[in-house]
Design a protein around this motif. Structure first.
Motif, PDB file in Angstrom:
ATOM      1  N   ASN A 344       4.514   3.990  -5.814  1.00  0.00           N
ATOM      2  CA  ASN A 344       3.145   3.773  -5.362  1.00  0.00           C
ATOM      3  C   ASN A 344       3.171   2.886  -4.123  1.00  0.00           C
ATOM      4  O   ASN A 344       3.347   1.671  -4.213  1.00  0.00           O
ATOM      5  CB  ASN A 344       2.322   3.130  -6.483  1.00  0.00           C
ATOM      6  CG  ASN A 344       0.835   3.078  -6.143  1.00  0.00           C
ATOM      7  OD1 ASN A 344       0.456   3.171  -4.975  1.00  0.00           O
ATOM      8  ND2 ASN A 344       0.005   2.931  -7.153  1.00  0.00           N
ATOM      9  N   ARG A 346       0.756   2.218  -2.168  1.00  0.00           N
ATOM     10  CA  ARG A 346      -0.529   1.561  -1.936  1.00  0.00           C
ATOM     11  C   ARG A 346      -0.708   0.310  -2.794  1.00  0.00           C
ATOM     12  O   ARG A 346      -1.599  -0.493  -2.525  1.00  0.00           O
ATOM     13  CB  ARG A 346      -1.667   2.538  -2.209  1.00  0.00           C
ATOM     14  CG  ARG A 346      -1.777   3.643  -1.176  1.00  0.00           C
ATOM     15  CD  ARG A 346      -2.709   4.761  -1.594  1.00  0.00           C
ATOM     16  NE  ARG A 346      -2.858   5.732  -0.521  1.00  0.00           N
ATOM     17  CZ  ARG A 346      -1.936   6.643  -0.226  1.00  0.00           C
ATOM     18  NH1 ARG A 346      -0.811   6.704  -0.929  1.00  0.00           N
ATOM     19  NH2 ARG A 346      -2.124   7.485   0.777  1.00  0.00           N
ATOM     20  N   ASP A 347       0.099   0.176  -3.806  1.00  0.00           N
ATOM     21  CA  ASP A 347      -0.012  -0.969  -4.704  1.00  0.00           C
ATOM     22  C   ASP A 347       1.324  -1.698  -4.707  1.00  0.00           C
ATOM     23  O   ASP A 347       2.186  -1.465  -5.554  1.00  0.00           O
ATOM     24  CB  ASP A 347      -0.385  -0.505  -6.113  1.00  0.00           C
ATOM     25  CG  ASP A 347      -0.575  -1.659  -7.084  1.00  0.00           C
ATOM     26  OD1 ASP A 347      -0.816  -2.792  -6.612  1.00  0.00           O
ATOM     27  OD2 ASP A 347      -0.458  -1.432  -8.305  1.00  0.00           O
ATOM     28  N   ASP A 349       3.816  -5.342  -4.162  1.00  0.00           N
ATOM     29  CA  ASP A 349       3.929  -6.770  -4.454  1.00  0.00           C
ATOM     30  C   ASP A 349       4.515  -7.451  -3.227  1.00  0.00           C
ATOM     31  O   ASP A 349       5.727  -7.506  -3.049  1.00  0.00           O
ATOM     32  CB  ASP A 349       4.824  -6.983  -5.679  1.00  0.00           C
ATOM     33  CG  ASP A 349       4.956  -8.457  -6.046  1.00  0.00           C
ATOM     34  OD1 ASP A 349       4.201  -9.283  -5.492  1.00  0.00           O
ATOM     35  OD2 ASP A 349       5.829  -8.768  -6.886  1.00  0.00           O
ATOM     36  N   LYS A 354       6.476  -2.267  -7.036  1.00  0.00           N
ATOM     37  CA  LYS A 354       6.390  -2.896  -8.347  1.00  0.00           C
ATOM     38  C   LYS A 354       7.245  -2.104  -9.334  1.00  0.00           C
ATOM     39  O   LYS A 354       7.178  -0.875  -9.368  1.00  0.00           O
ATOM     40  CB  LYS A 354       4.946  -2.925  -8.826  1.00  0.00           C
ATOM     41  CG  LYS A 354       4.038  -3.831  -8.010  1.00  0.00           C
ATOM     42  CD  LYS A 354       2.620  -3.832  -8.569  1.00  0.00           C
ATOM     43  CE  LYS A 354       1.716  -4.781  -7.781  1.00  0.00           C
ATOM     44  NZ  LYS A 354       0.328  -4.780  -8.312  1.00  0.00           N
TER      45      LYS A 354
END
Length: 389
Positions: A344, A346-347, A349, A354
């Motif tokens: 992902n 777009r998401d 850390d 992640k």
């Protein structure tokens, strides 16, 4: 002097092929009917932090090309496209293994509070510790201690250096630098002659036991009824060729380990990464074909992993240390699936992927399903990964 330290020093000073004495005995061999049906696991460690995003490419995500304008792999060069993921073009033969249903890709593997130091992250992977926990013995070494104690040659590492993953309290595994030189080192071995000097006798006993261990391996290889296939002329290819010979010999060894470096691609990544992936592809495919031809691939599981992935955004011509990355499982009757969602982008850390799957859940599955061992005995509390075997 500490016994283990002495053995390391002794091995380095002799043939260049380290053999731990007392690890080989008559109990380390078995007949052809019994060993052929037992499971074995081969670990191949990609040192340096392999860039998973340029190994298994999320080509349908426009952010991949936006964040990697220089090092992104063009769509027209990608192979084995499926569900938004494609193989790097250097992995043509691994793609064939995937098409055969013998390769599982595990996405986004990592651990909580990741460490971006090569040394520390490898240590975490090799000991199966938490990121804030320090364990002196390796996770495979602990397994060998539980399962075999000090009476069996149950683990073999073919590499230039010892591997922390196999470090144990007992003497139940060996590191061999060069099996060819090991064969030569046993020529002219004489009988054990002791004196009245305990220190001198200790050295003589170690020397004699090392030579006897070399003989044991050599004899087991000679008894094998199987030939070895064609392997590429590379360090990894040579190591895997020897591992194949040992897998198909009469040695009662469950765990094999080796590694390949060169994956720390901070710059000039397109060329460097392509070269290293091709080296892995060619050597691993030769091993796969070799084991498959002689009927060993269903009982042999090959595991490829790296200590971490790379940053999502390129640094200009390469990538810096990241966190989560892929693991690859070949053979061992794995289910041939992609496990875990696509990365992902777009998401993130702080710019890193992640993790979705804890690497210790993969270890737990290998222990439970392949080695018939309870992972909680090694303080691995993560549940075995579902859908792998």
């Amino acid at each position: 002097m500490d016994r283990r330290l002495f053995l390391r020093l002794f091995a380095s000073a002799t043939s260049g092929a380290m053999v731990i004495p007392n690890a080989l005995s008559a109990s380390t061999t078995r007949n052809k009917d019994s060993f052929h049906h037992e499971n074995k696991v081969i670990f191949i460690q990609l040192n340096g932090g392999n860039d998973g995003l340029n190994t298994f490419i999320p080509y349908e995500d426009p952010l991949y090309y936006e964040l990697r304008k220089t090092i992104a792999i063009p769509k027209e060069k990608l192979i084995n496209r499926s569900n938004g993921i494609a193989f790097h073009p250097a992995l043509k033969e691994l793609a064939n293994i995937s098409q055969n249903g013998d390769l599982s890709l595990i996405q986004n593997v990592g651990y909580p509070n990741p460490n971006r130091s090569h040394f520390r992250s490898r240590e975490i992977w090799q000991t199966a510790s938490d990121s804030n926990e320090y364990i002196t013995d390796g996770w495979l070494g602990r397994y060998l201690d539980h399962q075999y104690g000090d009476h069996s040659l149950s683990g073999i590492n073919i590499d230039k250096t010892e591997n922390l993953a196999l470090k144990s309290e007992q003497i139940n595994n060996i590191t061999i630098k060069d099996l060819t030189r090991l064969h030569k080192s046993i020529q002219g071995t004489s009988k054990l002659v002791l004196s009245n000097n305990p220190q001198l006798d200790f050295v003589r006993k170690i020397s004699y036991a090392s030579a006897e261990g070399s003989k044991e391996i050599s004899q087991a290889l000679k008894k094998s009824q199987y030939s070895t296939g064609s392997y590429p002329n590379s360090a990894l290819g040579n190591n895997l060729k020897w591992i194949s010979k040992l897998v198909k010999s009469t040695l009662s060894t469950d765990v094999f380990y080796t590694s390949i470096g060169g994956f720390d691609t901070h710059r000039n990544q397109l060329f460097m990464h392509q070269r290293k992936l091709k080296e892995v592809n060619d050597a691993v495919y030769a091993l796969y074909e070799d084991l498959k031809r002689d009927g060993f691939i269903e009982n042999t599981t090959i595991v490829l992993f790296s200590e971490f992935g790379r940053r999502v955004k390129e640094n200009g011509s390469g990538t810096d240390h990241g966190t989560a990355g892929p693991m690859v499982i070949i053979g061992g009757n794995n289910k041939g699936q992609i496990i875990g969602g696509n990365p992902n982008l777009r998401d993130l850390d702080h710019g890193d992927l992640k993790y979705q799957i804890d690497f210790r859940s993969v270890y737990a599955s290998l222990l439970k399903d392949k080695l018939n061992f309870n992972p909680t005995l090694l303080d691995i509390q993560q549940n075995p990964l579902k859908g792998l075997f």
